[in-house]
Design a protein around this motif. Structure first.
Motif, PDB file in Angstrom:
ATOM      1  N   UNK A  60       0.803  -1.225   0.000  1.00  0.00           N
ATOM      2  CA  UNK A  60       0.000   0.000   0.000  1.00  0.00           C
ATOM      3  C   UNK A  60       0.830   1.266   0.000  1.00  0.00           C
ATOM      4  N   UNK A  61       2.149   1.161   0.309  1.00  0.00           N
ATOM      5  CA  UNK A  61       3.020   2.334   0.245  1.00  0.00           C
ATOM      6  C   UNK A  61       3.083   2.829  -1.195  1.00  0.00           C
ATOM      7  N   UNK A  62       3.204   4.161  -1.355  1.00  0.00           N
ATOM      8  CA  UNK A  62       3.150   4.731  -2.697  1.00  0.00           C
ATOM      9  C   UNK A  62       4.249   5.759  -2.904  1.00  0.00           C
ATOM     10  N   UNK A  63       4.624   5.926  -4.179  1.00  0.00           N
ATOM     11  CA  UNK A  63       5.573   6.958  -4.595  1.00  0.00           C
ATOM     12  C   UNK A  63       5.051   7.546  -5.896  1.00  0.00           C
ATOM     13  N   UNK A  64       5.018   8.875  -5.970  1.00  0.00           N
ATOM     14  CA  UNK A  64       4.472   9.550  -7.141  1.00  0.00           C
ATOM     15  C   UNK A  64       5.591  10.218  -7.941  1.00  0.00           C
ATOM     16  N   UNK A  90       3.532   8.908 -13.197  1.00  0.00           N
ATOM     17  CA  UNK A  90       3.217   7.564 -12.722  1.00  0.00           C
ATOM     18  C   UNK A  90       3.009   7.539 -11.214  1.00  0.00           C
ATOM     19  N   UNK A  91       2.297   6.504 -10.782  1.00  0.00           N
ATOM     20  CA  UNK A  91       2.140   6.202  -9.361  1.00  0.00           C
ATOM     21  C   UNK A  91       2.705   4.807  -9.139  1.00  0.00           C
ATOM     22  N   UNK A  92       3.652   4.690  -8.234  1.00  0.00           N
ATOM     23  CA  UNK A  92       4.272   3.407  -7.915  1.00  0.00           C
ATOM     24  C   UNK A  92       3.737   2.927  -6.575  1.00  0.00           C
ATOM     25  N   UNK A  93       3.177   1.704  -6.556  1.00  0.00           N
ATOM     26  CA  UNK A  93       2.530   1.174  -5.355  1.00  0.00           C
ATOM     27  C   UNK A  93       3.182  -0.144  -4.969  1.00  0.00           C
ATOM     28  N   UNK A  94       3.548  -0.263  -3.693  1.00  0.00           N
ATOM     29  CA  UNK A  94       4.078  -1.547  -3.198  1.00  0.00           C
ATOM     30  C   UNK A  94       2.912  -2.494  -2.968  1.00  0.00           C
TER      31      UNK A  94
END
Length: 440
Positions: A289-293, A297-301
């Motif tokens: 659920x951790x995310x990086x924008x 793009x949106x990167x989701x663990x």
């Protein structure tokens, strides 16, 4: 310079005799020299000029200058006028980026329409050096330090061998006319600041600076090939494309001393910059659920994976369908038929096919994104289940949950699209007609 021009073309296989080439001509010294050189070789050329409407009468003057030159030399001429400022505001990007997107898109449209083989751009040796330094300051990685390519897909850059001073000398010797863009001296633009303020200092330190940077870029190009020979197989193993999404399996990424560099190169296509590499490392080790924008793009663990989802990519996701025939007209690429139930009728078994009791359907059917609080009776179950719980049971990732569509009939979910129908709408022993909906 003509001999160097022909030699550079031959060494880099830029174009062949008989090629039809579309020249990108602004009216500035570089593009006018390029046009003159192509004319001297007897190549079949045409001119494409973009009026970006950024400098008022000066922009119009550039267009007229190039138009007259094309007419004087009997060269086919194409021109277009862009509302560059409006486009930049609409897209939320810089003027420079807007101009780049607009011109390259239009060049390719013209090339295809008139069947030109190649598009020639007038970038020179100094442009290449400036690009190297710009990319160095932005932290674009090895790929950004390789310089411009002489030939990339349908684009060629036949002047990359020529310095700006050599071009000026050639222009003077041949008494060629050109238009001067006054914004080229405005150091508020990054490229101009590097050209007029930064590079002169480097030349003071190293009089051979231009040669040194050019050779360095060539070495980086070779290093980039070596890196790609390592990264390529890793990417093939780790990356899985699922529609708009990319699933990156972390267990396929080597755990070695160069992991940060490998992560950067792998995720660079998703807009990761050098300043985000620490955040990316934290994401790979973070919880589900951790995310990086990034910019696009949106990167989701998601457990042992990273899911890359494009931002702002939602297409139409709400439809009202009032007939069987209307399924053919929606963007989801669906088809539907109604079939009478006979003795040899077999219910199709596929998540991409919904086989429903047609007489239990109330039109119009609504297709929409799932919402908080939605629930249905999954096929085979007599009790209601929240979609959120169903998604957990099925181990759906966050972007998969967000993208899932439902099809409603009179307020009841009849189908979790591409997954499971509602038990209340199933085919039973008393069903006379089946509505069969297929995702193509």
């Amino acid at each position: 310079m003509k001999e160097e021009f022909e030699k550079y073309n031959k060494e880099n296989s830029l174009f062949e005799k008989g090629s039809r080439i579309l020249l990108a001509v602004s009216g500035g010294i570089d593009s006018m020299i390029m046009t003159h050189l192509f004319l001297s070789t007897g190549t079949d050329i045409a001119i494409a000029h973009c009026n970006f409407s950024l400098r008022g009468e000066e922009s119009d003057g550039d267009e007229e200058f190039v138009r007259q030159y094309a007419s004087l030399h009997n060269i086919p001429f194409h021109t277009v006028r862009f509302d560059t400022s409006g486009y930049a505001g609409e897209k939320g990007i810089s003027i420079q980026m807007a101009a780049r997107e607009l011109r390259y898109r239009w060049f390719e449209e013209i090339r295809e329409e008139y069947r030109y083989d190649l598009i020639a751009l007038a970038h020179n040796l100094n442009d290449n050096i400036e690009t190297f330094l710009i990319n160095l300051t932005r932290g674009t990685g090895i790929a950004g330090l390789t310089g411009m390519r002489p030939h990339h897909k349908r684009l060629i850059r036949p002047l990359l061998f020529a310095s700006r001073s050599a071009i000026a000398s050639y222009c003077e010797r041949n008494c060629l006319s050109f238009r001067e863009d006054r914004t080229n001296s405005d150091i508020k633009y990054t490229r101009n600041k590097i050209r007029h303020s930064v590079i002169p200092i480097f030349r003071e330190i190293n009089p051979s600076f231009d040669v040194t940077i050019t050779e360095t870029a060539q070495r980086f190009a070779e290093i980039s090939e070596i890196v790609n020979s390592y990264i390529g197989p890793v990417r093939e193993k780790a990356f899985i494309k699922k529609g708009k999404l990319f699933v990156i399996r972390l267990r396929e990424i080597p755990e070695d001393r160069g992991r940060r560099t490998v992560l950067f190169e792998l995720f660079r296509p998703f807009g990761i910059g050098s300043g985000q590499i620490d955040d990316l490392e934290k994401l790979t080790a973070g919880r589900t659920g951790s995310q990086l924008f990034t910019a696009g793009w949106r990167l989701i663990k998601n457990r042992n994976e990273i899911i890359a989802a494009p931002r702002g990519s939602d297409s139409e996701n709400y439809y009202e369908i009032d007939s069987v025939e209307a399924f053919e007209n929606i963007q989801l690429a669906m088809s539907a038929i109604v079939r009478k139930i006979s003795r040899d009728f077999k219910i199709p078994v596929s998540e991409n096919i919904a086989c429903l009791d047609a007489e239990k359907i109330t039109w119009p059917l609504i297709i929409r994104k799932n919402e908080s609080g939605d629930s249905f009776y999954p096929l085979g179950m007599r009790s209601k289940k929240k979609l959120s719980d169903y998604f957990i049971d099925r181990k759906y990732s966050l972007p998969e949950k967000e993208e899932k569509l439902v099809m409603e009939s009179a307020g009841d979910i009849a189908w979790l699209v591409g997954d499971r129908i509602d038990n209340r709408f199933r085919i039973t022993g008393t069903t006379r007609k089946a509505l069969i909906i297929t995702l193509k």
